[in-house]
Design a protein around this motif. Structure first.
Motif, short mmCIF file in Angstrom:
data_model
loop_
_atom_site.label_atom_id
_atom_site.label_comp_id
_atom_site.label_asym_id
_atom_site.label_seq_id
_atom_site.Cartn_x
_atom_site.Cartn_y
_atom_site.Cartn_z
N VAL A 533 0.85 -1.19 0.00
CA VAL A 533 0.00 0.00 0.00
C VAL A 533 0.89 1.24 0.00
N GLN A 534 0.59 2.17 -0.89
CA GLN A 534 1.29 3.46 -0.90
C GLN A 534 0.28 4.58 -0.65
N ALA A 535 0.72 5.58 0.09
CA ALA A 535 -0.12 6.75 0.36
C ALA A 535 0.72 8.01 0.20
N ILE A 536 0.15 9.00 -0.50
CA ILE A 536 0.75 10.32 -0.62
C ILE A 536 -0.17 11.29 0.11
N VAL A 537 0.34 11.91 1.17
CA VAL A 537 -0.45 12.83 1.98
C VAL A 537 0.13 14.23 1.79
N ILE A 538 -0.71 15.17 1.36
CA ILE A 538 -0.26 16.53 1.06
C ILE A 538 -1.22 17.54 1.69
N GLN A 539 -0.65 18.52 2.35
CA GLN A 539 -1.47 19.62 2.86
C GLN A 539 -0.70 20.93 2.72
N PRO A 540 -1.40 22.02 2.42
CA PRO A 540 -0.73 23.32 2.31
C PRO A 540 -0.12 23.73 3.64
N LYS A 541 1.04 24.37 3.58
CA LYS A 541 1.65 24.89 4.80
C LYS A 541 0.91 26.14 5.25
#
Length: 543
Positions: A533-541
């Motif tokens: 399983v791969q996950a890319i988690v992105i949130q604006p700073k």
């Protein structure tokens, strides 16, 4: 192994990753920076654990099977039972599957034999996971073997015991075959005169040269007595019911544990082609040459019994795990999309694909509009890679819709994918495909930070996770690892050169030394396996 038990017990409670026990052992000099990343990592761990929980063997069995009087109902198909049931199994998830089946079948079960990974019973006993263990007065013989997922003499003994049990069955008998990932190594029965050592050596050589799981299983089947439908043929005329937890791309059953209950569509000619592709045709053992030189009989097509006595059911898969991961991610507040369940290929190529995705997402989110030129070029590159990698179910359109929503809501984003990559060995280090993939993604992000206009990447917090659902990434006690944009720079400040570790296939050593090992994912053996399983988690700073 003792060290692995210790880490397992420290990190687990009721099979959950408890984050408070997963902190670095001492304060890190840049803790103020790490704290935000750790928050994303915590969410990543929870998402990964949800994927694992969805495919725990007892859950899969109970969700697919029930008993009604003297009938066993499996996915709406019925099988009569009257104290005539036998059970065999092989794979990383089979102990838990067998425990669940034993509970359901009760007195209808007469005898069983399962081949399971070395040490798994002790690990589960120490962890208090009684629901994954056989009953004290069990009728099922559990035989452990295949250290580091490689066939050995213990696994061979288990395969011979299984062979002996099933060949004596009659028309009145019902045989359950429990199959999961790792089953190939746990059911080695080479065709004479091939020895186990010769077959194991050939498999190692193929794996080291980057052969895919499909190629490995094609060779294994061709050289095996029980794989490629062999077990089903031996069990005839008994009714055979296989319960399968798939760990192969596309859930092609002939490749799960090398298809012991599925007709073999490969031939000796296919095996020859694979060995030639990896320059092993001339160096293979004489015994293998003897077996491959014998004329093909096309047993599956000419066998008068055929496979009418066999029913195969998929009870667990990567897709099921990813759907549960998606639900968990959304519950944590992320806009989430499942990109693919068939991500495969060399880790170098896959790392580049994920790097492009991260760059694309950050560029779109930082742009004034969705027609941003740089993002458009990245999208074209992604589509070209998806085509060349033959990722048939890659849903980039879903990602595009997600980005539009994310731009409006400013919610964090989570992209999920699954599959199984390969590593071409060029060094003598210690690691696994998930750890190396994470390390390569970190290096890719480091190398391209300056290429993104307006530093779009630096305007976002990014965490990448890759983990094996079986909890064991290569010959290590880690399931995988995390990567993030600042990892390479931080490693350099600790005197660690990421490229040196990658060139030596030494990802586990790197992650063990870096950041007090805090970026390793350690679950212990999970007793399940549906690939990675791969996950890319992105949130604006925050600005």
């Amino acid at each position: 192994m003792v060290a692995a038990f210790g880490r397992y017990l420290r990190l687990h409670c009721n099979h959950q990753l408890i984050y408070k026990y997963w902190q670095p052992r001492r304060p890190h000099p840049i803790a103020s920076v790490i704290s935000k990343e750790m928050s994303l990592q915590q969410h990543g761990l929870q998402i990964f654990q949800a994927a694992i929980n969805a495919v725990l063997p007892q859950n899969m069995i109970k969700n697919n099977i029930r008993i009604e009087g003297n009938r066993l109902v499996i996915q709406n198909q019925c099988f009569p039972v009257h104290k005539n049931v036998y059970l065999v199994g092989f794979g990383k998830a089979v102990l838990g599957m067998a425990a669940a089946m034993e509970e359901i079948l009760g007195d209808h079960l007469l005898q069983g034999v399962i081949s399971i990974p070395f040490g798994i019973q002790r690990i589960l006993q120490l962890a208090g996971k009684e629901d994954m263990l056989l009953r004290p007065q069990t009728k099922i013989q559990a035989m452990e073997g295949a250290r580091h997922n490689l066939p050995d003499e213990n696994a061979l003994k288990a395969a011979n015991t299984i062979h002996h049990l099933v060949k004596g069955l009659t028309t009145d008998d019902l045989l359950f075959v429990l199959i999961s990932g790792g089953g190939s190594a746990l059911l080695p029965a080479p065709i004479p005169p091939i020895t186990l050592e010769e077959k194991q050596c050939l498999t190692k050589q193929l794996a080291a040269k980057g052969a895919t799981i499909q190629e490995l299983n094609t060779v294994r089947k061709t050289l095996s007595l029980l794989k490629g439908g062999g077990l089903a043929r031996v069990a005839h005329p008994a009714q055979v019911v296989s319960l399968i937890m798939s760990d192969v791309i596309g859930d092609h059953l002939e490749f799960v544990a090398s298809g012991p209950t599925v007709p073999n569509s490969q031939s000796k000619e296919d095996c020859h082609k694979i060995l030639s592709k990896y320059n092993l045709a001339s160096s293979m053992p004489e015994s293998v040459k003897v077996v491959l030189s014998q004329p093909s009989t096309k047993m599956d097509q000419e066998d008068p019994h055929g496979f009418a006595h066999v029913c195969n059911f998929v009870v667990g898969s990567n897709a099921i795990a990813l759907e549960e991961a998606k639900r968990k991610s959304e519950s944590l507040g992320y806009n989430t999309s499942v990109l693919s369940t068939v991500v495969s290929g060399d880790v170098r190529t896959v790392a580049k694909l994920y790097s492009l995705l991260i760059r694309y997402v950050c560029s779109v989110l930082a742009a004034a509009n969705l027609k941003y030129v740089h993002a458009s070029k990245l999208k074209d590159e992604i589509l070209q890679m998806v085509t060349s990698m033959e990722l048939s179910d890659f849903h980039l359109d879903g990602c595009l819709e997600l980005l539009e929503e994310t731009r409006r809501s400013r919610k964090p984003i989570c992209l999920l994918a699954g599959g199984e990559t390969t590593v071409r060995l060029q060094g003598k280090g210690k690691g696994g495909r998930n750890q190396e993939l994470a390390l390569r993604v970190a290096l890719e992000l480091h190398c391209i930070k300056s290429e993104i206009p307006q530093n779009a990447l630096t305007k976002h917090e990014v965490v990448f996770l890759s983990g094996g659902t079986d909890g064991q990434d290569g010959p290590t006690d880690a399931a995988g690892a995390f990567a993030y944009t600042e990892l390479v720079d931080k490693a350099f400040s600790e005197g660690l050169n990421v490229e040196d570790f990658i060139n030596n296939n030494d990802s586990f050593t790197f992650f063990s030394k870096f950041n007090n090992g805090a970026d390793l994912i350690v679950t212990g053996l999970t007793n399940t396996n549906v690939m990675d399983v791969q996950a890319i988690v992105i949130q604006p700073k925050e600005t």
